[in-house]
Design a protein around this motif. Sequence first.
Motif, mmCIF file in Angstrom:
data_model
loop_
_atom_site.group_PDB
_atom_site.id
_atom_site.type_symbol
_atom_site.label_atom_id
_atom_site.label_comp_id
_atom_site.label_asym_id
_atom_site.label_seq_id
_atom_site.Cartn_x
_atom_site.Cartn_y
_atom_site.Cartn_z
ATOM 1 N N VAL A 1 0.862 -1.180 0.000
ATOM 2 C CA VAL A 1 0.000 0.000 0.000
ATOM 3 C C VAL A 1 0.899 1.231 0.000
ATOM 4 C CG1 VAL A 1 -1.773 1.252 1.266
ATOM 5 C CG2 VAL A 1 -1.761 -1.250 1.271
ATOM 6 N N ARG A 2 0.687 2.087 -0.947
ATOM 7 C CA ARG A 2 1.491 3.307 -1.022
ATOM 8 C C ARG A 2 0.939 4.341 -0.050
ATOM 9 N NH1 ARG A 2 3.287 4.317 -7.195
ATOM 10 N NH2 ARG A 2 3.798 2.160 -7.659
ATOM 11 N N PRO A 3 1.829 5.012 0.678
ATOM 12 C CA PRO A 3 1.342 6.035 1.606
ATOM 13 C C PRO A 3 0.762 7.222 0.841
ATOM 14 C CG PRO A 3 3.729 6.050 1.511
ATOM 15 C CD PRO A 3 3.274 4.874 0.700
ATOM 16 N N LYS A 4 -0.252 7.807 1.446
ATOM 17 C CA LYS A 4 -0.863 8.978 0.821
ATOM 18 C C LYS A 4 0.108 10.150 0.911
ATOM 19 C CE LYS A 4 -5.582 7.609 1.779
ATOM 20 N NZ LYS A 4 -6.824 7.958 2.406
ATOM 21 N N PRO A 5 0.148 10.976 -0.100
ATOM 22 C CA PRO A 5 1.074 12.114 -0.060
ATOM 23 C C PRO A 5 0.679 13.093 1.044
ATOM 24 C CG PRO A 5 -0.347 12.236 -1.992
ATOM 25 C CD PRO A 5 -0.610 10.918 -1.341
ATOM 26 N N ASN A 6 1.687 13.674 1.663
ATOM 27 C CA ASN A 6 1.479 14.639 2.746
ATOM 28 C C ASN A 6 1.477 16.042 2.150
ATOM 29 O OD1 ASN A 6 1.387 16.108 5.054
ATOM 30 N ND2 ASN A 6 3.337 15.408 5.871
ATOM 31 N N PHE A 7 0.344 16.695 2.234
ATOM 32 C CA PHE A 7 0.225 18.031 1.664
ATOM 33 C C PHE A 7 0.374 19.122 2.719
ATOM 34 C CE2 PHE A 7 -2.271 15.420 -1.326
ATOM 35 C CZ PHE A 7 -1.530 15.666 -2.460
ATOM 36 N N SER A 8 0.861 18.772 3.914
ATOM 37 C CA SER A 8 0.938 19.765 4.983
ATOM 38 C C SER A 8 1.950 20.866 4.685
ATOM 39 C CB SER A 8 1.284 19.091 6.311
ATOM 40 O OG SER A 8 2.567 18.524 6.228
ATOM 41 N N ASN A 9 2.956 20.576 3.870
ATOM 42 C CA ASN A 9 3.946 21.599 3.550
ATOM 43 C C ASN A 9 3.790 22.112 2.120
ATOM 44 O OD1 ASN A 9 5.126 21.530 6.044
ATOM 45 N ND2 ASN A 9 6.479 19.851 5.511
ATOM 46 N N SER A 10 2.590 21.971 1.597
ATOM 47 C CA SER A 10 2.361 22.453 0.248
ATOM 48 C C SER A 10 2.436 23.980 0.233
ATOM 49 C CB SER A 10 0.984 21.996 -0.249
ATOM 50 O OG SER A 10 -0.033 22.649 0.476
ATOM 51 N N PRO A 11 2.743 24.568 -0.917
ATOM 52 C CA PRO A 11 2.843 26.023 -0.980
ATOM 53 C C PRO A 11 1.566 26.733 -0.525
ATOM 54 C CG PRO A 11 3.710 25.030 -2.979
ATOM 55 C CD PRO A 11 3.108 23.924 -2.163
ATOM 56 N N ARG A 12 0.411 26.108 -0.804
ATOM 57 C CA ARG A 12 -0.847 26.736 -0.400
ATOM 58 C C ARG A 12 -0.949 26.809 1.121
ATOM 59 N NH1 ARG A 12 -5.920 23.608 -1.885
ATOM 60 N NH2 ARG A 12 -6.098 23.249 0.304
ATOM 61 N N ARG A 13 -0.583 25.709 1.814
ATOM 62 C CA ARG A 13 -0.643 25.710 3.282
ATOM 63 C C ARG A 13 0.395 26.637 3.873
ATOM 64 N NH1 ARG A 13 -3.737 22.876 6.621
ATOM 65 N NH2 ARG A 13 -2.046 22.529 8.085
ATOM 66 N N LEU A 14 1.573 26.709 3.265
ATOM 67 C CA LEU A 14 2.590 27.629 3.759
ATOM 68 C C LEU A 14 2.097 29.063 3.642
ATOM 69 C CD1 LEU A 14 5.896 26.051 2.434
ATOM 70 C CD2 LEU A 14 5.071 26.119 4.772
ATOM 71 N N GLY A 15 1.382 29.360 2.569
ATOM 72 C CA GLY A 15 0.817 30.703 2.396
ATOM 73 C C GLY A 15 -0.178 31.017 3.496
ATOM 74 N N VAL A 16 -0.977 30.031 3.886
ATOM 75 C CA VAL A 16 -1.954 30.216 4.962
ATOM 76 C C VAL A 16 -1.222 30.489 6.270
ATOM 77 C CG1 VAL A 16 -3.708 29.037 6.352
ATOM 78 C CG2 VAL A 16 -3.744 28.844 3.857
ATOM 79 N N ARG A 17 -0.144 29.740 6.531
ATOM 80 C CA ARG A 17 0.620 29.950 7.762
ATOM 81 C C ARG A 17 1.239 31.343 7.785
ATOM 82 N NH1 ARG A 17 3.721 24.247 7.823
ATOM 83 N NH2 ARG A 17 1.962 22.950 8.370
ATOM 84 N N GLN A 18 1.746 31.769 6.655
ATOM 85 C CA GLN A 18 2.337 33.102 6.594
ATOM 86 C C GLN A 18 1.275 34.170 6.810
ATOM 87 O OE1 GLN A 18 4.358 33.124 2.840
ATOM 88 N NE2 GLN A 18 6.116 32.012 3.635
ATOM 89 N N GLN A 19 0.083 33.964 6.260
ATOM 90 C CA GLN A 19 -0.993 34.921 6.470
ATOM 91 C C GLN A 19 -1.389 34.945 7.948
ATOM 92 O OE1 GLN A 19 -4.059 33.640 3.825
ATOM 93 N NE2 GLN A 19 -3.163 34.638 2.044
ATOM 94 N N GLN A 20 -1.410 33.767 8.589
ATOM 95 C CA GLN A 20 -1.725 33.726 10.010
ATOM 96 C C GLN A 20 -0.684 34.485 10.812
ATOM 97 O OE1 GLN A 20 -1.997 29.541 10.773
ATOM 98 N NE2 GLN A 20 -4.194 29.474 10.355
#
Length: 170
Positions: free
Chosen positions: A29-48
């Motif tokens: 079983v292949r692990p699901k990709p982790n999108f926690s460090n995606s550019p979109r989420r990083l943008g949200v963190r920077q906005q926060q």
Amino acid sequence: MNDEQDDLSLFRKTVQVDRRIHNETVEHVRPKPNFSNSPRRLGVRQQQAEFFFSDTYRAHLPEGPVRYCAEEESSYLLKQLRRGDYEPELFLDLHGLTQAQAKREVAALLSACQKEQVSCCAIMSGHGRGILKENLPHWLVQHPAVRAFHQAPPHHGGQASVLVLVAIPD
């Protein structure tokens, strides 16, 4: 030698394999990709980070060592921080960072503290020109997770460092 050959032939007859063993193929079983460090989420963190920390807001802090205690917290926390009763588990060094970078790093540190269940951290601003050292307390007052902070005792950086108590979510 004859006895050894007889023993070997007897062994082969006894252990004779009727069929070959085939390898079973197992599909991994292949692990699901982790999108926690995606550019979109990083943008949200920077906005926060930008949301939490305003450069125009100036908190009314008492004279003397840098200190603050949230309204719903006991003022005894400040005494405990001053004495060094709390041992910081995470450290952040702001040397050489711009104000914008420092804001993002402080927000990331506070977020990491909550995520990792760390109640005390240390932020070192250094002496330098004093810009980060002056702004850091005003930024920390604005963050909802900050319970209290106090100028660090000498063994944790003294005047160039601040110990921060962070609220841990249940």
